[in-house]
Design a protein around this motif. Structure first.
Motif, PDB file in Angstrom:
ATOM      1  N   ALA A 165       0.800  -1.230   0.000  1.00 23.76           N
ATOM      2  CA  ALA A 165       0.000   0.000   0.000  1.00 23.76           C
ATOM      3  C   ALA A 165       0.831   1.278   0.000  1.00 23.76           C
ATOM      4  O   ALA A 165       0.361   2.325  -0.430  1.00 23.76           O
ATOM      5  N   ASP A 166       2.064   1.198   0.537  1.00 23.84           N
ATOM      6  CA  ASP A 166       2.909   2.397   0.575  1.00 23.84           C
ATOM      7  C   ASP A 166       4.376   1.993   0.465  1.00 23.84           C
ATOM      8  O   ASP A 166       4.716   0.819   0.484  1.00 23.84           O
ATOM      9  N   ALA A 167       5.249   3.011   0.349  1.00 25.83           N
ATOM     10  CA  ALA A 167       6.685   2.761   0.148  1.00 25.83           C
ATOM     11  C   ALA A 167       7.298   2.003   1.319  1.00 25.83           C
ATOM     12  O   ALA A 167       8.167   1.152   1.134  1.00 25.83           O
ATOM     13  N   LYS A 168       6.846   2.298   2.532  1.00 26.83           N
ATOM     14  CA  LYS A 168       7.373   1.615   3.722  1.00 26.83           C
ATOM     15  C   LYS A 168       7.035   0.119   3.666  1.00 26.83           C
ATOM     16  O   LYS A 168       7.897  -0.730   3.911  1.00 26.83           O
ATOM     17  N   ALA A 169       5.799  -0.200   3.336  1.00 30.42           N
ATOM     18  CA  ALA A 169       5.390  -1.609   3.225  1.00 30.42           C
ATOM     19  C   ALA A 169       6.120  -2.301   2.072  1.00 30.42           C
ATOM     20  O   ALA A 169       6.479  -3.472   2.162  1.00 30.42           O
ATOM     21  N   SER A 217       8.541  -5.552   2.375  1.00 28.57           N
ATOM     22  CA  SER A 217       8.103  -6.773   1.693  1.00 28.57           C
ATOM     23  C   SER A 217       9.244  -7.562   1.059  1.00 28.57           C
ATOM     24  O   SER A 217       9.125  -8.763   0.856  1.00 28.57           O
ATOM     25  N   GLY A 218      10.326  -6.889   0.703  1.00 25.72           N
ATOM     26  CA  GLY A 218      11.430  -7.578   0.049  1.00 25.72           C
ATOM     27  C   GLY A 218      11.275  -7.682  -1.457  1.00 25.72           C
ATOM     28  O   GLY A 218      12.103  -8.297  -2.133  1.00 25.72           O
ATOM     29  N   ASP A 236       5.874   1.696  -6.753  1.00 26.24           N
ATOM     30  CA  ASP A 236       5.123   2.459  -7.756  1.00 26.24           C
ATOM     31  C   ASP A 236       3.722   2.711  -7.204  1.00 26.24           C
ATOM     32  O   ASP A 236       2.935   1.779  -7.027  1.00 26.24           O
ATOM     33  N   ALA A 237       3.409   3.954  -6.922  1.00 20.82           N
ATOM     34  CA  ALA A 237       2.137   4.334  -6.306  1.00 20.82           C
ATOM     35  C   ALA A 237       0.918   3.917  -7.123  1.00 20.82           C
ATOM     36  O   ALA A 237      -0.143   3.644  -6.560  1.00 20.82           O
TER      37      ALA A 237
END
Length: 109
Positions: free
Chosen positions: A29-33, A37-38, A44-45
């Motif tokens: 859902a976002d850059a942090k996730a 995730s690896g 990409d938003a």
């Protein structure tokens, strides 16, 4: 979706050996996730939270898997053009403890 064949009486006993789980994997859902995730590459938003893969996980008890593998081996022998040659090249006797192909005669069950 979950399809538990262990307890589904619509199937014959020989088919009731596993449970299937269908999963829809979502893009983070976002850059942090995404970083957590690896997944390789850059976040990409435009894909955020959207499905990126559909997979099926099959859960099988180890004993069923062992039997299935042994049955497949015997099937290979039966369909071989020359079963004797096949057996020489692909020994089917196994070590009783590990079910690995026997290394020498003392291992044959």
């Amino acid at each position: 979706r979950v399809k538990n064949k262990f307890f589904d009486e619509r199937y014959p006993n020989l088919i009731r050996t596993n449970a299937l789980i269908n999963l829809l994997l979502l893009y983070p859902a976002d850059a942090k996730a995404f970083k957590k995730s690896g997944i390789r590459g850059k976040w990409d938003a435009k894909f955020a939270g959207k499905p990126c893969a559909s997979v099926e996980v099959q859960l099988t008890l180890n004993d069923y898997l062992t039997i299935k593998n042994l049955m497949h081996t015997y099937y290979d022998v039966m369909r071989a053009e020359d079963p004797r040659s096949f057996l020489i090249e692909n020994p089917i006797f196994v070590d009783a403890d590990t079910l690995a192909p026997a290394e020498d005669e003392k291992d044959i069950v």
